[in-house]
Write an enzyme that holds these catalytic residues in place. Structure first.
Site, PDB file in Angstrom:
ATOM      1  N   GLY A  28       0.838  -1.189   0.000  1.00  0.00           N
ATOM      2  CA  GLY A  28       0.000   0.000   0.000  1.00  0.00           C
ATOM      3  C   GLY A  28       0.875   1.241   0.000  1.00  0.00           C
ATOM      4  O   GLY A  28       2.014   1.204   0.475  1.00  0.00           O
ATOM      5  N   GLN A  36       3.144   9.963   1.040  1.00  0.00           N
ATOM      6  CA  GLN A  36       4.445   9.294   1.201  1.00  0.00           C
ATOM      7  C   GLN A  36       5.420   9.629   0.072  1.00  0.00           C
ATOM      8  O   GLN A  36       6.605   9.339   0.172  1.00  0.00           O
ATOM      9  CB  GLN A  36       4.263   7.775   1.314  1.00  0.00           C
ATOM     10  N   CYS A  57       5.975  -0.189   7.394  1.00  0.00           N
ATOM     11  CA  CYS A  57       5.558   1.007   6.655  1.00  0.00           C
ATOM     12  C   CYS A  57       6.736   1.445   5.787  1.00  0.00           C
ATOM     13  O   CYS A  57       7.867   1.495   6.275  1.00  0.00           O
ATOM     14  CB  CYS A  57       5.190   2.111   7.652  1.00  0.00           C
ATOM     15  N   LEU A  58       6.466   1.747   4.519  1.00  0.00           N
ATOM     16  CA  LEU A  58       7.561   2.157   3.634  1.00  0.00           C
ATOM     17  C   LEU A  58       8.214   3.464   4.101  1.00  0.00           C
ATOM     18  O   LEU A  58       9.353   3.746   3.751  1.00  0.00           O
ATOM     19  CB  LEU A  58       7.051   2.311   2.191  1.00  0.00           C
ATOM     20  N   HIS A 108      -4.489   1.443   7.444  1.00  0.00           N
ATOM     21  CA  HIS A 108      -3.134   1.986   7.597  1.00  0.00           C
ATOM     22  C   HIS A 108      -2.935   3.165   6.635  1.00  0.00           C
ATOM     23  O   HIS A 108      -2.431   4.223   7.026  1.00  0.00           O
ATOM     24  CB  HIS A 108      -2.128   0.850   7.314  1.00  0.00           C
ATOM     25  N   GLU A 109      -3.345   2.982   5.373  1.00  0.00           N
ATOM     26  CA  GLU A 109      -3.137   4.031   4.363  1.00  0.00           C
ATOM     27  C   GLU A 109      -4.021   5.247   4.629  1.00  0.00           C
ATOM     28  O   GLU A 109      -3.585   6.383   4.442  1.00  0.00           O
ATOM     29  CB  GLU A 109      -3.394   3.488   2.953  1.00  0.00           C
ATOM     30  N   HIS A 138      -2.447   7.470   6.982  1.00  0.00           N
ATOM     31  CA  HIS A 138      -1.441   8.349   6.357  1.00  0.00           C
ATOM     32  C   HIS A 138      -2.078   9.640   5.858  1.00  0.00           C
ATOM     33  O   HIS A 138      -1.501  10.724   5.995  1.00  0.00           O
ATOM     34  CB  HIS A 138      -0.783   7.654   5.159  1.00  0.00           C
TER      35      HIS A 138
HETATM   36 ZN    ZN Z   1       2.694   3.297   5.912  1.00  0.00          ZN
END
Ligand code: ZN
Length: 174
Positions: free
Chosen positions: A46, A51, A94-95, A136-137, A140
């Protein structure tokens, strides 16, 4: 193909609230394509626009396993409409927070409303990994990260570790 740089903690950008999209133009379509390219390149499941530094309420996910056909899903202005009482726990990464995994409990099922690429409103009931990933997204888009509920001490340690990794020059053997 356009792979963007992924912003990592402690960047303040990740704490900002993303703005809804008013109109879907070629720019939004390009953004979604770039998000998919960037997500697949990083082996993520995701990615939210914030991000890559773009404060728009757009996210992409693909929770298909490696052996399956790709299942790219994109969501514009996603809103959680309802959640189940039943919860599930995943160890989430998480990226934007490299090499860090935290157990997070979230509602097992969520129903979201969003706009698709053609500008149409859609509703999707999400369960299991897809539900966790989308929650989660969406966090963000509201400037919330998986480390936010940790103690300040733990959070600072994680950020210190990541800053150290980033400062280290790449090691080469010649
Ligand atoms: Zn993340």
């Amino acid at each position: 193909m356009s792979i963007k740089d992924i912003i990592t903690v402690p960047s303040e950008v990740l704490k900002k609230i993303s703005e809804p999209i008013e109109k879907i133009s070629i720019n939004e379509k390009k953004l979604i394509k770039d998000l998919f390219d960037t997500m697949y390149d990083s082996n993520g499941i995701g990615l939210a626009a914030v991000q890559v530094g773009i404060l728009k309420r757009v996210l992409v996910v693909d929770v298909s396993s490696k052996s399956e056909k790709k299942k790219p899903l994109s969501f514009i202005n996603p809103v959680i409409k309802s959640v189940s009482d039943e919860t599930s726990i995943y160890e989430e990464g998480c990226l934007s927070i490299p090499d860090t995994f935290i157990e997070i409990e979230r509602p097992k099922i969520c129903e979201i409303e969003y706009i698709n690429l053609n500008g149409k409103k859609e509703v999707l009931k999400c369960d299991g990994l897809l539900s966790t990933c989308i929650q989660h997204e969406i966090n963000h888009l509201d400037g919330k990260l998986i480390i936010d509920d940790l103690s300040k001490l733990k959070r600072d340690l994680i950020i210190k570790k990541i800053s150290k990794i980033k400062k280290n020059p790449s090691r080469i053997v010649v």
